[in-house]
Design a protein around this motif. Sequence first.
Motif, short mmCIF file in Angstrom:
data_model
loop_
_atom_site.label_atom_id
_atom_site.label_comp_id
_atom_site.label_asym_id
_atom_site.label_seq_id
_atom_site.Cartn_x
_atom_site.Cartn_y
_atom_site.Cartn_z
N ALA A 107 0.86 -1.22 0.01
CA ALA A 107 0.10 0.01 0.00
C ALA A 107 1.01 1.38 -0.19
O ALA A 107 0.42 2.33 -0.64
N LEU A 108 1.87 1.16 0.62
CA LEU A 108 2.94 2.49 0.64
C LEU A 108 3.44 2.71 -0.94
O LEU A 108 3.64 3.98 -0.99
N ARG A 109 3.24 1.58 -1.94
CA ARG A 109 3.85 2.03 -3.12
C ARG A 109 2.39 2.79 -4.08
O ARG A 109 2.52 3.29 -4.82
N GLY A 110 1.31 2.61 -3.19
CA GLY A 110 0.11 3.33 -3.77
C GLY A 110 -0.21 3.04 -5.39
O GLY A 110 -0.30 1.74 -5.60
N GLU A 111 -0.50 3.97 -6.06
CA GLU A 111 -0.82 3.39 -7.49
C GLU A 111 0.53 3.47 -8.29
O GLU A 111 0.33 3.54 -9.67
N LEU A 112 1.45 3.88 -7.54
CA LEU A 112 3.03 3.93 -8.62
C LEU A 112 3.17 2.75 -9.67
O LEU A 112 3.34 2.86 -10.87
N VAL A 148 3.23 3.31 -13.57
CA VAL A 148 4.46 3.01 -14.30
C VAL A 148 3.94 2.19 -15.42
O VAL A 148 4.39 2.46 -16.61
N GLU A 149 3.00 1.17 -15.27
CA GLU A 149 2.59 0.00 -16.24
C GLU A 149 1.83 0.95 -17.37
O GLU A 149 2.00 0.86 -18.65
N GLU A 203 11.01 7.02 -8.05
CA GLU A 203 10.25 6.79 -6.74
C GLU A 203 10.00 5.67 -6.51
O GLU A 203 9.83 5.18 -5.10
N LEU A 204 9.44 4.68 -7.13
CA LEU A 204 9.04 3.09 -7.07
C LEU A 204 10.34 2.64 -6.44
O LEU A 204 10.14 1.91 -5.40
N ASP A 205 11.51 2.57 -7.05
CA ASP A 205 12.47 2.15 -6.93
C ASP A 205 12.85 2.42 -5.29
O ASP A 205 13.26 1.56 -4.55
N GLU A 206 12.86 3.73 -4.99
CA GLU A 206 13.34 4.13 -3.53
C GLU A 206 12.30 3.37 -2.66
O GLU A 206 12.76 3.01 -1.29
N ILE A 207 10.98 3.58 -2.84
CA ILE A 207 10.22 2.69 -1.80
C ILE A 207 10.44 1.18 -1.79
O ILE A 207 10.39 0.65 -0.76
N MET A 208 10.51 0.69 -2.64
CA MET A 208 10.65 -0.75 -2.90
C MET A 208 12.27 -1.07 -2.07
O MET A 208 12.31 -2.01 -1.52
N ASP A 209 13.14 -0.27 -2.47
CA ASP A 209 14.45 -0.46 -1.72
C ASP A 209 14.25 -0.43 -0.14
O ASP A 209 14.79 -1.08 0.71
#
Length: 284
Positions: A33-38, A42-43, A155-161
């Motif tokens: 959920a932290l990633r939200g709609e990111l 991206v897709e 932004e997505l990569d930062e959250i994923m990390d």
Amino acid sequence: MAKKDPTDLSVEEKLKTLFQLQTALSSIDEKKALRGELPLEVEDLEAEIEGLTTRIDRIKSEVNDFERAISQKKGEIVEAQNSVERYKQQLNEVRNNREYDTLSKEIEFQSLEIELCNKKINDAQKMIAEKNHELEASEQVLGEKQGDLDLKKNELDEIMDETRAEEEKLKEKAHELEAKIEPRLLTSFKRIRKNARNGLGIVYVQRDACGGCFNKIPPQRQLDIKMHKKVIVCEYCGRILIDPELAGVKTEKPVAEEKKTRRRTSTVRKTSNSKKSSDANDMD
């Protein structure tokens, strides 16, 4: 030590393991959920960029086709002009009117061909101008979309990390817990969880109600849940129900009950005082 067969677990152990699995899966859902709609954004951007790239390639192909057509028509004009010059020279050598008329018609025909080729060249040049304008606009949009995609990906990569390590641990824990649950019960749990809006497949009783849909649970059914004799589901939402104590959740007694207890105590005191007063009067 031999691994315990999931089917040999007691109902209490099954429910406990299921609730631990639900807790782990809910934590994973929170990370997602932290990633939200990111991820979806991206897709979508990748799909748009792919569409724009295809469109740009098509426009370039069309421009090349028009340019080839112009080159071909220019070649036809040169041939027609050569034919006109040749026919004009032959006019000087005609021996009768019939030959003169034939050559004159050929010259006229070739002249019309030249005009037609020039018209087609002009039309093609206009189309090339339009296509180049469309190409420029598409490339500009593509650049903007690519910039947006790069930002979203970063932004997505930062959250994923930030969440990857913890999420991997939770997934490993969930996998271990799943191995402890019998397949049929696990399949039912996953189906319930998939259909539940909040992803909860097992919930504990809260204030005499289901913790998922908040519909009231009859006292006898609550007693059955506390007995841990069988797996019980909510008759309204289908979620598996568990006793709060078994789930490790501390519940507070309703305030209303405390007030009621205090009132009763107060009433008893008043009655006792009244009786003492009455007894004293009788003695007088």
